[in-house]
Motif scaffolding. Sequence first.
Motif, PDB file in Angstrom:
ATOM      1  N   LYS A  45      15.202  14.351 -12.966  1.00  0.00           N
ATOM      2  CA  LYS A  45      14.842  13.087 -13.426  1.00  0.00           C
ATOM      3  C   LYS A  45      14.039  12.122 -12.485  1.00  0.00           C
ATOM      4  O   LYS A  45      13.593  10.923 -13.108  1.00  0.00           O
ATOM      5  N   GLY A  46      13.822  12.498 -11.552  1.00  0.00           N
ATOM      6  CA  GLY A  46      12.967  11.864 -10.537  1.00  0.00           C
ATOM      7  C   GLY A  46      13.827  10.453  -9.841  1.00  0.00           C
ATOM      8  O   GLY A  46      12.911   9.738  -9.191  1.00  0.00           O
ATOM      9  N   ILE A  47      14.859  10.668 -10.038  1.00  0.00           N
ATOM     10  CA  ILE A  47      15.749   9.505  -9.294  1.00  0.00           C
ATOM     11  C   ILE A  47      15.825   9.675  -7.644  1.00  0.00           C
ATOM     12  O   ILE A  47      16.197  10.843  -7.357  1.00  0.00           O
ATOM     13  N   ARG A  48      15.702   8.813  -7.120  1.00  0.00           N
ATOM     14  CA  ARG A  48      15.641   8.823  -5.476  1.00  0.00           C
ATOM     15  C   ARG A  48      16.731   8.073  -5.069  1.00  0.00           C
ATOM     16  O   ARG A  48      17.017   7.063  -5.401  1.00  0.00           O
ATOM     17  N   LEU A  90       0.829  -1.166  -0.132  1.00  0.00           N
ATOM     18  CA  LEU A  90       0.122  -0.024  -0.027  1.00  0.00           C
ATOM     19  C   LEU A  90       0.715   1.200  -0.210  1.00  0.00           C
ATOM     20  O   LEU A  90       0.380   2.324  -0.260  1.00  0.00           O
ATOM     21  N   LYS A  91       2.078   1.035   0.565  1.00  0.00           N
ATOM     22  CA  LYS A  91       2.838   2.362   0.468  1.00  0.00           C
ATOM     23  C   LYS A  91       4.295   2.037  -0.033  1.00  0.00           C
ATOM     24  O   LYS A  91       5.292   2.710   0.278  1.00  0.00           O
ATOM     25  N   TRP A  92       4.457   1.316  -1.080  1.00  0.00           N
ATOM     26  CA  TRP A  92       5.847   0.959  -1.527  1.00  0.00           C
ATOM     27  C   TRP A  92       6.561   2.184  -2.353  1.00  0.00           C
ATOM     28  O   TRP A  92       7.844   2.024  -2.328  1.00  0.00           O
ATOM     29  N   LYS A  93       5.812   3.007  -2.684  1.00  0.00           N
ATOM     30  CA  LYS A  93       6.537   4.201  -3.526  1.00  0.00           C
ATOM     31  C   LYS A  93       6.969   5.132  -2.332  1.00  0.00           C
ATOM     32  O   LYS A  93       8.031   5.809  -2.482  1.00  0.00           O
ATOM     33  N   GLN A  94       6.538   5.037  -1.223  1.00  0.00           N
ATOM     34  CA  GLN A  94       6.842   6.022   0.055  1.00  0.00           C
ATOM     35  C   GLN A  94       8.224   5.196   0.369  1.00  0.00           C
ATOM     36  O   GLN A  94       9.296   6.043   0.605  1.00  0.00           O
ATOM     37  N   TYR A  95       8.301   3.982   0.502  1.00  0.00           N
ATOM     38  CA  TYR A  95       9.557   3.013   0.965  1.00  0.00           C
ATOM     39  C   TYR A  95      10.734   3.239  -0.535  1.00  0.00           C
ATOM     40  O   TYR A  95      11.721   2.898  -0.098  1.00  0.00           O
ATOM     41  N   GLN A  96      10.182   3.413  -1.442  1.00  0.00           N
ATOM     42  CA  GLN A  96      11.068   3.658  -2.420  1.00  0.00           C
ATOM     43  C   GLN A  96      11.357   5.157  -2.768  1.00  0.00           C
ATOM     44  O   GLN A  96      12.611   5.329  -3.565  1.00  0.00           O
ATOM     45  N   GLY A  97      11.076   6.025  -1.731  1.00  0.00           N
ATOM     46  CA  GLY A  97      11.400   7.311  -1.926  1.00  0.00           C
ATOM     47  C   GLY A  97      10.706   8.390  -2.615  1.00  0.00           C
ATOM     48  O   GLY A  97      11.229   9.408  -2.929  1.00  0.00           O
ATOM     49  N   ILE A  98       9.553   8.150  -2.749  1.00  0.00           N
ATOM     50  CA  ILE A  98       8.761   9.129  -3.822  1.00  0.00           C
ATOM     51  C   ILE A  98       8.671  10.526  -3.310  1.00  0.00           C
ATOM     52  O   ILE A  98       8.752  11.528  -3.772  1.00  0.00           O
ATOM     53  N   ASN A  99       8.697  10.584  -1.660  1.00  0.00           N
ATOM     54  CA  ASN A  99       8.596  11.775  -0.922  1.00  0.00           C
ATOM     55  C   ASN A  99      10.026  11.883  -0.240  1.00  0.00           C
ATOM     56  O   ASN A  99       9.923  12.578   0.910  1.00  0.00           O
ATOM     57  N   HIS A 100      10.911  11.470  -0.607  1.00  0.00           N
ATOM     58  CA  HIS A 100      12.393  11.425  -0.328  1.00  0.00           C
ATOM     59  C   HIS A 100      12.457  11.011   0.970  1.00  0.00           C
ATOM     60  O   HIS A 100      13.141  11.389   1.893  1.00  0.00           O
ATOM     61  N   TRP A 101      11.683  10.001   1.523  1.00  0.00           N
ATOM     62  CA  TRP A 101      11.609   9.099   2.630  1.00  0.00           C
ATOM     63  C   TRP A 101      11.424  10.118   3.988  1.00  0.00           C
ATOM     64  O   TRP A 101      11.747   9.978   4.932  1.00  0.00           O
TER      65      TRP A 101
END
Length: 399
Positions: free
Chosen positions: A302-305, A51-62
């Motif tokens: 480029k959106g790289i976290r 449910l929150k995989w993008k947050q753990y991948q850094g979408i919001n810079h953690w």
Amino acid sequence: MRLAIIRIASIQPRASSSISEPNPTFISSSLLLWNQFKPPSTKCKFPKIHLKWKQYQGINHWEGLLDPLDDNLRSEILRYGYFVDATYSSFDFNPSSLTYATCLHSRKSLLSKCGLGNYGYRLTKYLRVTCGIHVPTWINKLFKQSCTRSSWIGYVAICENKKEITRLGRRDIVIAFRGTTTCLEWLENLRATLTHLPGHVVGEDGVGPMVQKGFLSLYTSKATKRASLQEMVREEIGRVIQKYTNEPLSLTLTGHSLGAALAILSAYDISATFRNPPMVTVISFGGPRVGNESFGKQLEQKGIRILRIVNSDDVVTKVPGLLVNLDDVAGNQDVHVGIWSKWLYKYIEDMQLLYADIGQELRLSSKEFPYLNKGDIALCHDLKTYLHLVKNFGSSSCS
């Protein structure tokens, strides 16, 4: 904000897993420590993060996940750390061996032999790196094995287990890199000046994106009969993206020391090469500085976290080059000091040694653990030490 001038350095301590060559004075106190980091050989019980995989991948810079360290994020960091550790335990370190600088295992058996057989991933590609430095013929003949130009450095693995894909919320692609091992790789590390990325022009600030010369050489150099690391990464990722284009994908690049630098260069190259690539995240363990501030801005655009995991006692994370706080220079009340600082800044910039720390930082410290020898530079940099610090870190206010 740019940081104040703090250090000049370009030499990195040994970047290999100390489990293969432990410090004799540290063996007795570290045996239990190292045993903690054997990846589980039984069925993995990682938390559900779909449910929150993008947050753990850094979408919001953690944001809100690093201090205190979120337990789910901790689990994911350790999981990727095990992928990196497998590159060390699979590498032939013996220069007298006929298989020196190659992988000890086949693609089908590597993950299982390294305790990752139940992680739900399949290894699809071995990666090799080639040094761009050419040594004199007589040295090459005398030290033929030690001066090998191409060596195995990591792999690409794809999550194919349906339950694991459900847990993660997407199909994950992992690219894992080891740190420095061969003589020529060490020499490349010493090429600490910045060089412009090919195909880029000078930006609005008058300085284009630049990266460390030796790291770029390792990424782009190729032998007569062997492709460059850049070509291998592009080919495999292009194939994977095309195959799984209709489902959620994430690309996680992870590495230790030199491997962390190559992970960042690979992440940038993938985002620059492919149109609409999957979400790209870098998990960096003990990585050196890679480029200047303009390069950092390019990565951000480029959106790289990038999550830089740093041991404050690790020398490698403080090199190469210099960091300068231009804000302090501009705001200095002492005219003479201000003029001197501006001149020094310009001199460092002209010398192509003006680096920037890139990405979001998770700062740890081995000082919190009295049984870790602070004087052992290699131990402070060791991947196992990093895994231990991550596993036991609570927050910056609570040791």
